[in-house]
Design an enzyme around this catalytic site. Structure first.
Site, PDB file in Angstrom:
ATOM      1  N   SER A 143       0.853  -1.189   0.000  1.00  0.00           N
ATOM      2  CA  SER A 143       0.000   0.000   0.000  1.00  0.00           C
ATOM      3  C   SER A 143       0.885   1.235   0.000  1.00  0.00           C
ATOM      4  O   SER A 143       2.014   1.209   0.509  1.00  0.00           O
ATOM      5  CB  SER A 143      -0.893   0.007   1.243  1.00  0.00           C
ATOM      6  N   TYR A 198      -1.370  -0.543  10.407  1.00  0.00           N
ATOM      7  CA  TYR A 198      -1.412  -0.893   8.989  1.00  0.00           C
ATOM      8  C   TYR A 198      -0.270  -0.222   8.235  1.00  0.00           C
ATOM      9  O   TYR A 198       0.407  -0.858   7.413  1.00  0.00           O
ATOM     10  CB  TYR A 198      -2.766  -0.478   8.405  1.00  0.00           C
TER      11      TYR A 198
END
Length: 250
Positions: free
Chosen positions: A147, A160
């Site tokens: 990501s 995350y």
């Protein structure tokens, strides 16, 4: 119609019962690959996807990120069926929306849970399958779905972001350790038009996407094509990230 550039290649995709993983399964099958659809809780979705993939030789396989025994069983089944693995796509992961300043909600237990899902799990799966990847004869590739949160520090929660940064670094380290037999790449989307992040509305995602240079949300199929390119066209790329974010980070 695919060009079938991956005719009879063996591809395993974790988290393939939905989202980016499912679109990747479709993309690889269209190019002639035999696809193993890895899933955790989505058995029915995984089996339905297998039945709809073009070509033959596809199957669904349970594989929980934290369950080393399931990884060993999967490796044994791949060894028996083909004796090699050409492509591994680590697409499985987990997150939830927690404000970065909300340290009360982001407990150490939750932090570690998110790290396990997004970097510990991919490592464990890769570790179990390295012998099969090396048996592919020097043309194997591992694609980790990362990501832009890894390098922007902005994302669904602190853990995350940290996990994806660790995944990118792991990708570099493994590329150095296992080249030239196996290439390792990260594919890094921004917010993708799926229900992956619980608590994030589609309206919020689309509003942010309109402000990017390309002016549209990144779809699971967009990311799947970037993953596919890692196996089919980026033959000299390893240990680096492929950003597919519509210009989100510009």
């Amino acid at each position: 119609m695919g060009t079938r550039i991956l005719e009879d290649k063996i591809v395993l995709i974790t988290g393939a019962s939905s989202g980016i993983g499912a679109e990747s399964a479709i993309a690889f099958a269209a190019e002639g690959a035999k696809v193993v659809v890895g899933y955790h809780r989505g058995q029915e979705r995984a089996e339905q996807l297998v039945s709809q993939l073009p070509g033959t030789g596809h199957w669904a396989a349970p594989s929980a990120l934290e369950d080393g025994q399931s990884h060993a069983r999967l490796a044994a089944r791949l060894q028996e069926a083909w004796g090699r693995l050409d492509v591994l796509v680590n697409s499985a992961g987990y997150t939830r929306k927690v404000a970065h300043a909300d340290l009360d909600t982001m407990t150490p237990a939750l932090f570690n849970e998110v790290l396990l899902a997004n970097v510990g799990g991919p490592y464990a799966v890769t570790r179990s399958l390295i012998p099969l990847l090396r048996a592919a004869g020097g043309d194997a590739v591992v694609v980790n779905v990362s990501s832009v949160s890894a390098f922007t520090g902005s994302g669904s929660n602190l853990a995350y972001c940290a996990a994806k940064a660790a995944l990118d670094t792991l990708t570099k380290s493994l590329a150095r350790a296992f080249g030239p037999d196996v290439r390792f790449l990260s594919v890094s989307p921004a917010a993708v038009d799926t229900g992956f992040v619980e608590g994030r509305s589609r309206e919020e995602l689309l509003a942010k996407a309109k402000k990017t240079p390309l002016g549209r949300a990144v779809s699971p199929a967009d990311v799947a094509q970037a993953i596919l390119a890692c196996a089919t066209h980026l033959r000299t790329a390893t240990g680096t990230r492929i950003v597919s974010d519509g210009g989100h980070t510009l």
